[in-house]
Design an enzyme around this catalytic site. Structure first.
Site, PDB file in Angstrom:
ATOM      1  N   LYS A  64       0.834  -1.211   0.000  1.00 30.24           N
ATOM      2  CA  LYS A  64       0.000   0.000   0.000  1.00 30.24           C
ATOM      3  C   LYS A  64       0.871   1.264   0.000  1.00 30.24           C
ATOM      4  O   LYS A  64       0.613   2.206  -0.753  1.00 30.24           O
ATOM      5  CB  LYS A  64      -0.948  -0.019   1.199  1.00 30.24           C
ATOM      6  N   THR A  65       1.903   1.285   0.833  1.00 24.06           N
ATOM      7  CA  THR A  65       2.806   2.441   0.852  1.00 24.06           C
ATOM      8  C   THR A  65       3.542   2.575  -0.471  1.00 24.06           C
ATOM      9  O   THR A  65       3.723   3.682  -0.993  1.00 24.06           O
ATOM     10  CB  THR A  65       3.816   2.304   2.011  1.00 24.06           C
ATOM     11  N   ASP A 109      -1.644   6.732   6.137  1.00 25.28           N
ATOM     12  CA  ASP A 109      -1.621   5.318   6.497  1.00 25.28           C
ATOM     13  C   ASP A 109      -2.509   5.082   7.718  1.00 25.28           C
ATOM     14  O   ASP A 109      -2.723   5.985   8.532  1.00 25.28           O
ATOM     15  CB  ASP A 109      -0.194   4.888   6.796  1.00 25.28           C
ATOM     16  N   THR A 158      -5.794  -1.488   6.863  1.00 26.13           N
ATOM     17  CA  THR A 158      -5.825  -2.948   6.947  1.00 26.13           C
ATOM     18  C   THR A 158      -7.199  -3.434   7.386  1.00 26.13           C
ATOM     19  O   THR A 158      -7.444  -4.636   7.400  1.00 26.13           O
ATOM     20  CB  THR A 158      -4.769  -3.450   7.957  1.00 26.13           C
ATOM     21  N   ARG A 217       6.768  -8.186   1.795  1.00 28.43           N
ATOM     22  CA  ARG A 217       7.636  -7.735   2.895  1.00 28.43           C
ATOM     23  C   ARG A 217       8.306  -8.922   3.570  1.00 28.43           C
ATOM     24  O   ARG A 217       9.498  -8.868   3.892  1.00 28.43           O
ATOM     25  CB  ARG A 217       6.827  -6.932   3.913  1.00 28.43           C
TER      26      ARG A 217
END
Length: 343
Positions: A64-65, A109, A158, A217
């Site tokens: 997302k980032t 965020d 999330t 990640r």
């Protein structure tokens, strides 16, 4: 840190900055979202207007980032980054919005954790590009309208279900990020290895990708652990056997389960005869906080079909028994004794 925790650590933040793709063409694994987002951005550029606000939802670690940074890069605009927990007062948000330049991308965020007063101010800012700054208190308070330049809000969450309807409705585009297929993760691992100067063949990349829980990640974190292991134990050479040995050392098995995952399964199957067992009882039996079990271990175990959530508690599936090398008992009726009312 747990190598399979999808949340970013300080080390991850530093490492990921060198590995993030800069364009939608380089962004792997979310083809549908990337194509849809590309159309939104291209159409806005053709019209000479600021694109619609963008909401990105999905589990942590999926990009997302990275997508927010790509949006800013594709638009050629600066990027301002903040988070919901950091904005606890409407004044905090007003200070950020009033400092934005025209067309700037504002990445927020964990937007679902923003305070209610700031959230209500954001409604007006998203729709009319204006904020009302309240001066004074009580009956003498005055709202002063402050115009702000058109901007692009990219919200990330999330837990999309926690966003109020009025906020969700103000986003022109919503992208739902899903867990990555193993083939996509293999490509990500190979690209990261190339950028980090790590010699890695496809077979070794597949070992890492298959244990990464569908999360880039985690894949990049495991790649760094394998690199370290190979440097110390294998003269820097990474083979499928070396990659597997490195991940076994960090207690990550062939299906991507770690120590906590196996402890949860063993507790349900062995101590509580397959369940149902309540969350608090289960957490106590493995020596972890309930939040850790519920947010770190459970989602993957349920997604992979090892565990089920029922109104009376958690229940192990036949696949869990098989993975532990245990025979499924015929009678687990007494397991109801272990359920509790914490669901």
């Amino acid at each position: 840190m747990d190598p399979l925790d999808p949340h970013a650590s300080a080390d991850d933040t530093l490492a990921e900055s060198a590995l993030r793709p800069e364009t939608l063409a380089e962004f792997r694994g979310q083809a549908r979202v990337a194509e849809q987002l590309g159309l939104v951005l291209a159409a806005a550029q053709h019209r000479g207007q600021v694109p619609d606000h963008v909401l990105l939802s999905g589990p942590p670690g999926l990009g997302k980032t990275t997508l927010a940074m790509i949006i800013a890069h594709e638009l050629g605009s600066p990027l301002r980054i903040s988070s919901g927990p950091a904005i606890q007062h409407a004044g905090d948000l007003a200070a950020i919005l009033s400092g934005l330049s025209e067309g700037e991308v504002f990445f927020l965020d964990e937007i679902h954790r923003m305070s209610r007063p700031a959230e209500e101010m954001l409604y007006l800012a998203m729709e009319d590009f204006r904020v009302d700054v309240v001066v004074g208190k009580g009956p003498g308070a005055t709202a002063i309208p402050l115009e702000i330049p058109p901007f692009v809000l990219v919200g990330a969450t999330t837990r999309a279900g926690l966003l109020p309807g009025p906020l969700r409705d103000r986003f022109g585009f919503t992208g739902q990020l899903d867990f990555y297929a193993t083939d996509a993760l293999v490509g990500i691992v190979l690209r990261s290895a190339s950028l980090l100067g790590i010699g890695l063949d496809r077979a070794s990349a597949e070992v890492i990708a298959s244990r990464s829980r569908g999360t880039p990640r985690i894949a990049n974190r495991l790649l760094r652990r394998v690199r370290d292991y190979a440097l110390v134990k294998a003269s820097g050479t990474i083979t499928p056997a070396v990659a597997a040995a490195a991940l076994e050392l960090y207690e990550v098995d062939a299906l991507g389960l770690d120590r906590l995952d196996r402890a949860v399964l063993e507790s349900v199957c062995v101590r509580f005869a397959g369940g149902p067992v309540g969350l608090s009882t289960l957490a106590m039996s493995v020596g972890e906080e309930t939040e850790t079990v519920e947010e770190v271990a459970e989602p993957f175990l349920i997604r992979q079909g090892f565990l089920m959530r029922t109104p009376r508690g958690r229940v192990a599936t036949p696949r869990a028994w098989a993975h532990l090398g245990l025979a499924v008992p015929r009678d687990t009726g007494g397991a109801d004794l272990f359920s509790d009312q914490d669901e």
